[in-house]
Write a protein that holds these residues in place. Structure first.
Motif, short mmCIF file in Angstrom:
data_model
loop_
_atom_site.label_atom_id
_atom_site.label_comp_id
_atom_site.label_asym_id
_atom_site.label_seq_id
_atom_site.Cartn_x
_atom_site.Cartn_y
_atom_site.Cartn_z
N PHE A 84 -61.14 44.18 45.96
CA PHE A 84 -60.20 43.69 44.95
C PHE A 84 -58.86 43.44 45.62
O PHE A 84 -58.56 43.97 46.69
CB PHE A 84 -60.05 44.67 43.78
N ASP A 85 -58.08 42.61 44.95
CA ASP A 85 -56.72 42.32 45.39
C ASP A 85 -55.87 42.33 44.13
O ASP A 85 -56.13 41.56 43.20
CB ASP A 85 -56.67 40.96 46.08
N MET A 86 -54.89 43.22 44.05
CA MET A 86 -54.11 43.32 42.82
C MET A 86 -52.63 43.42 43.13
O MET A 86 -52.23 43.91 44.18
CB MET A 86 -54.56 44.52 41.97
N THR A 87 -51.83 42.92 42.19
CA THR A 87 -50.39 42.93 42.38
C THR A 87 -49.70 43.12 41.04
O THR A 87 -50.28 42.85 39.98
CB THR A 87 -49.90 41.63 43.05
N SER A 88 -48.46 43.62 41.09
CA SER A 88 -47.65 43.78 39.88
C SER A 88 -46.20 43.56 40.23
O SER A 88 -45.75 43.89 41.34
CB SER A 88 -47.84 45.17 39.28
N ASP A 89 -45.44 43.01 39.26
CA ASP A 89 -44.00 42.82 39.45
C ASP A 89 -43.20 43.82 38.64
O ASP A 89 -41.99 43.70 38.51
CB ASP A 89 -43.60 41.39 39.06
N GLY A 90 -43.88 44.82 38.09
CA GLY A 90 -43.21 45.81 37.26
C GLY A 90 -43.41 45.58 35.79
O GLY A 90 -43.29 46.51 34.99
N ARG A 91 -43.76 44.36 35.41
CA ARG A 91 -44.05 44.05 34.00
C ARG A 91 -45.49 43.60 33.81
O ARG A 91 -46.20 44.08 32.95
CB ARG A 91 -43.10 42.97 33.48
N ASP A 92 -45.91 42.64 34.64
CA ASP A 92 -47.26 42.07 34.54
C ASP A 92 -48.07 42.43 35.78
O ASP A 92 -47.52 42.77 36.82
CB ASP A 92 -47.21 40.55 34.40
#
Length: 268
Positions: A84-92
């Motif tokens: 998996f590859d996941m990311t977040s900007d603090g909101r989404d």
């Protein structure tokens, strides 16, 4: 011949003041970015917590840039293909699952956990556990108490919300090393949502960093063990590191509620 009674050496327990422990928390705020090579072990837990299913251990990388940016990538051992590859900007958050040809987009707040518990993993859960924040703008240190748990002695610093009498977090300090051993995070109703335990702290440029983190999300039904193999603290991590776009031909699945404008923006 008389048997000799073995000598039991008592562990030296340290005592620290609330101000000294607060200073240790503030020191952790000097970590602005991290670039870590890790081993990840995900387990899902049944609702009654009697059954645990472990997934194959995976290697990977975790990159963090305060305040809320994180990217987590895991790869299958030997073959090296992406789990998996996941990311977040603090909101989404965004998650790409290549083997399933799925790309998920949603809010960090998990309003309704999935019955497929592995789908409840959010990058922000890892961010909150891995980089322990000092009291945030809407938080304040409430009090200090001493606790003995499983034969170990701890100083426990309680952090509450500033606008209401609500416990937000508890930070447990091991009274032998004075390193952080546990962080408990609570939701609005006072229920435990994250129970993170820390071991094998390493000194990195005078800033301690945990070597092993066990993240328990009881409501979401999963456990994640993070073993840090190599950590780069305060190395450059540019904003584009956290850009994750859906591969061509993969349909974007939206988790939760989005406005029309947000949906159009996400499709670009």
């Amino acid at each position: 011949m008389r048997a000799r009674t073995p000598t039991i050496r008592s562990t030296i327990v340290k005592t620290a003041t609330l101000e000294e422990l607060s200073a240790r928390l503030r020191n952790l705020d000097n970590i602005k970015t991290t670039r870590s090579s890790v081993r990840l072990q995900l387990s899902v837990v049944s609702e009654d917590r009697r059954e645990i299913k472990e997934f194959t251990e995976a290697g990977g990388a975790i990159l963090i840039r305060k305040p809320g940016f994180i990217r987590v990538k895991a790869e299958f051992p030997v073959v090296g293909s992406t789990v998996f590859d996941m990311t977040s900007d603090g909101r989404d958050y965004k998650v790409h699952l290549p083997t399933q040809e799925r790309f998920l987009v949603g809010r960090n707040e998990l309003t309704k956990p999935s019955e497929k518990r592995a789908e409840n993993v959010r990058p922000q859960h890892i961010r909150e556990a891995l980089l322990i924040d000092p009291p945030l703008e809407d938080e304040e240190i409430a009090f200090l108490r001493n606790v003995t748990y499983s034969g170990q002695a701890y100083h426990v610093v309680s952090i509450r919300k500033t606008d209401r009498p609500q416990l937000a977090r508890e930070i447990w300090f091991d009274r032998v090393s004075l390193h952080i051993a546990r962080q408990a995070i609570f939701e609005a109703g006072g229920e435990l949502v994250t129970d993170a335990w820390y071991r094998q702290w390493l000194e990195t440029e005078t800033i301690p960093f945990p070597g092993v983190i066990q993240i328990d999300r009881p409501k979401d039904g999963y456990l994640l063990r993070v073993e840090v193999l190599k950590s780069g603290v305060n190395e450059p991590v540019p904003p584009e590191t956290f850009v994750l776009n859906p591969p061509e031909g993969v349909t974007v699945e939206r988790i939760g509620t989005f406005s029309e404008e947000e949906s159009r923006a996400g499709d670009q």
